[in-house]
Design a protein around this motif. Structure first.
Motif, PDB file in Angstrom:
ATOM      1  N   ALA A 111       0.840  -1.078  -0.090  1.00  0.00           N
ATOM      2  CA  ALA A 111      -0.020  -0.065   0.203  1.00  0.00           C
ATOM      3  C   ALA A 111       0.945   1.133  -0.141  1.00  0.00           C
ATOM      4  O   ALA A 111       1.822   1.355   0.868  1.00  0.00           O
ATOM      5  CB  ALA A 111      -1.075  -0.004   1.181  1.00  0.00           C
ATOM      6  N   GLY A 166      -7.136  -3.320   0.678  1.00  0.00           N
ATOM      7  CA  GLY A 166      -7.590  -2.744  -0.631  1.00  0.00           C
ATOM      8  C   GLY A 166      -7.182  -3.354  -1.765  1.00  0.00           C
ATOM      9  O   GLY A 166      -7.134  -4.826  -1.853  1.00  0.00           O
ATOM     10  N   TRP A 194      -3.996  -3.566  -2.869  1.00  0.00           N
ATOM     11  CA  TRP A 194      -2.492  -3.793  -2.807  1.00  0.00           C
ATOM     12  C   TRP A 194      -1.859  -4.849  -2.174  1.00  0.00           C
ATOM     13  O   TRP A 194      -1.288  -4.654  -1.176  1.00  0.00           O
ATOM     14  CB  TRP A 194      -2.009  -2.220  -2.027  1.00  0.00           C
ATOM     15  CG  TRP A 194      -2.606  -1.064  -2.444  1.00  0.00           C
ATOM     16  CD1 TRP A 194      -3.579  -0.346  -1.773  1.00  0.00           C
ATOM     17  CD2 TRP A 194      -2.466  -0.408  -3.728  1.00  0.00           C
ATOM     18  NE1 TRP A 194      -4.009   0.682  -2.392  1.00  0.00           N
ATOM     19  CE2 TRP A 194      -3.329   0.819  -3.633  1.00  0.00           C
ATOM     20  CE3 TRP A 194      -1.709  -0.623  -4.977  1.00  0.00           C
ATOM     21  CZ2 TRP A 194      -3.502   1.635  -4.934  1.00  0.00           C
ATOM     22  CZ3 TRP A 194      -1.974   0.393  -5.849  1.00  0.00           C
ATOM     23  CH2 TRP A 194      -2.524   1.491  -5.741  1.00  0.00           C
ATOM     24  N   ASN A 203      -9.685   0.920  -0.965  1.00  0.00           N
ATOM     25  CA  ASN A 203      -8.272   1.501  -0.605  1.00  0.00           C
ATOM     26  C   ASN A 203      -8.364   2.303   0.619  1.00  0.00           C
ATOM     27  O   ASN A 203      -7.188   2.310   1.180  1.00  0.00           O
ATOM     28  CB  ASN A 203      -7.481   2.068  -1.972  1.00  0.00           C
ATOM     29  CG  ASN A 203      -7.314   1.117  -2.848  1.00  0.00           C
ATOM     30  OD1 ASN A 203      -7.037  -0.046  -2.718  1.00  0.00           O
ATOM     31  ND2 ASN A 203      -7.021   1.627  -3.937  1.00  0.00           N
TER      32      ASN A 203
END
Length: 348
Positions: A71, A161, A163, A248
């Motif tokens: 992230a 999210g 990531w 996210n």
């Protein structure tokens, strides 16, 4: 086992069966039959291995699916209007995830093998994978409860999210499976709307032949002219469909592995500098980076498309020497960029 995985840097952990899943295999075959994998011939050649974990390793009984967070702290879209800058996908701004994830997978697999007899499980067979093997990583992550495949076809996690780097351990152990992930995209179409090249013919369906990540990383030779403008200043990969995902907002950078923190020289590189790279300079700049694998020629080709899209005649001094580049795709991209920049140049 999960505690051991988290100690190694994995923030997501789940378990799925290694048995065949006919619906999952059918989706793969339909996608391949439609030619949406483009020139990635290896996906078709080893489709029989991708169909199920047991197609690759018949002895496998369980898949342990794992995720590492990358992230970003900064907005991946912040350089969209900076035409003199090349945009590198967030995942490629730090260390090569293949090395980092596989090292942790091997540590966990070794721990499993050593712990098996001590726990009365007997001999434990294991195989580890991340990205490069014929493994259906995203559907397996969903089956193991790490998240769901969003409308952009990537895994979305409620906690992390879009990531996540994924890795898998196939094992001969029979372990109880986790609850599979549930689709939570709802009516949102943010990822579909954000795609600069229209790579989504329908939600949950990606045509790699139009995807910026495919075009800048996997595609050899010239990129089709009708797609070049859509590349904008993206020179390696694309974050757009991931970056706009509303989930996210729950991704915390506290979970981001230090190895994946961006290198300063890759966060906002100047196209004028990148266009002058020779092979040695390219290898030095991208040592330890996943970008290194595409080679200097393909990377400079991408930078030339970005230069042509920049509207900056100041880049002509870096573009023109590449007209004589020995790589045909680079030379052709230089001619295209020169034509675009001359057309954008103010007439006196």
């Amino acid at each position: 086992m999960e505690a051991q995985a988290r100690a190694l840097g994995f923030c997501a952990f789940g378990i799925a069966s290694a048995a065949p899943d006919e619906a999952r295999a059918a989706r793969l075959e339909a996608w391949l039959a439609a030619g949406m994998h483009g020139t990635m011939a290896w996906m078709e050649e080893r489709a029989h291995h991708r169909r199920s974990p047991q197609g690759l390793w018949p002895e496998a009984r369980t898949v342990i699916a794992l995720g590492m967070s990358y992230a970003p702290a900064a907005d991946p879209l912040r350089l969209e209007g900076e035409s003199a800058i090349g945009r590198i996908s967030t995942y490629a701004q730090g260390a090569d995830y293949h090395d980092t994830v596989k090292k942790a997978l091997k540590h966990l697999a070794r721990w499993m093998v050593e712990a098996g007899p001590k726990c009365g499980l007997g001999e434990v067979g294991v195989k580890v994978f991340t990205d490069t093997a014929p493994v259906m990583e995203k559907p397996l992550a969903v089956a193991a409860g790490l998240g769901w495949q969003g409308k952009h076809t990537n895994v979305v996690s409620r906690e992390h999210g879009s990531w996540l780097f994924l890795g898998e351990i196939y094992t001969t152990l029979d372990l109880p499976p986790s609850t599979p992930g549930r689709d939570s995209c709802g009516s949102c179409t943010a990822c579909q709307d954000a795609c600069p090249t229209g790579a989504f013919p329908a939600p949950y369906r990606l045509d790699a032949r139009r995807c910026v990540s495919y075009l800048t990383i996997e595609h050899k030779g010239p990129v089709p002219e009708d797609l070049r403008e859509g590349l904008g200043n993206r020179i390696y990969g694309c974050d757009d469909c991931l970056a706009v995902c509303p989930w996210n907002k729950f991704a915390e950078t506290a979970h981001t592995m230090k190895a994946f923190l961006p290198r300063a020289e890759l966060t906002a590189p100047r196209l004028a500098d990148l266009l002058t790279l020779d092979d040695a300079g390219f290898r030095k700049l991208f040592s330890g980076s996943p970008i290194k694998r595409i080679g200097r020629d393909r990377f400079v080709r991408n930078c030339l498309y970005a230069a042509g899209n920049s509207g900056s005649a100041a880049l002509l001094s870096q573009v023109e020497p590449l007209l004589a580049d020995p790589d045909p795709a680079v030379a052709e991209a230089a001619r295209w960029a020169k034509g675009r920049l001359h057309a954008a140049k103010p007439q006196g």
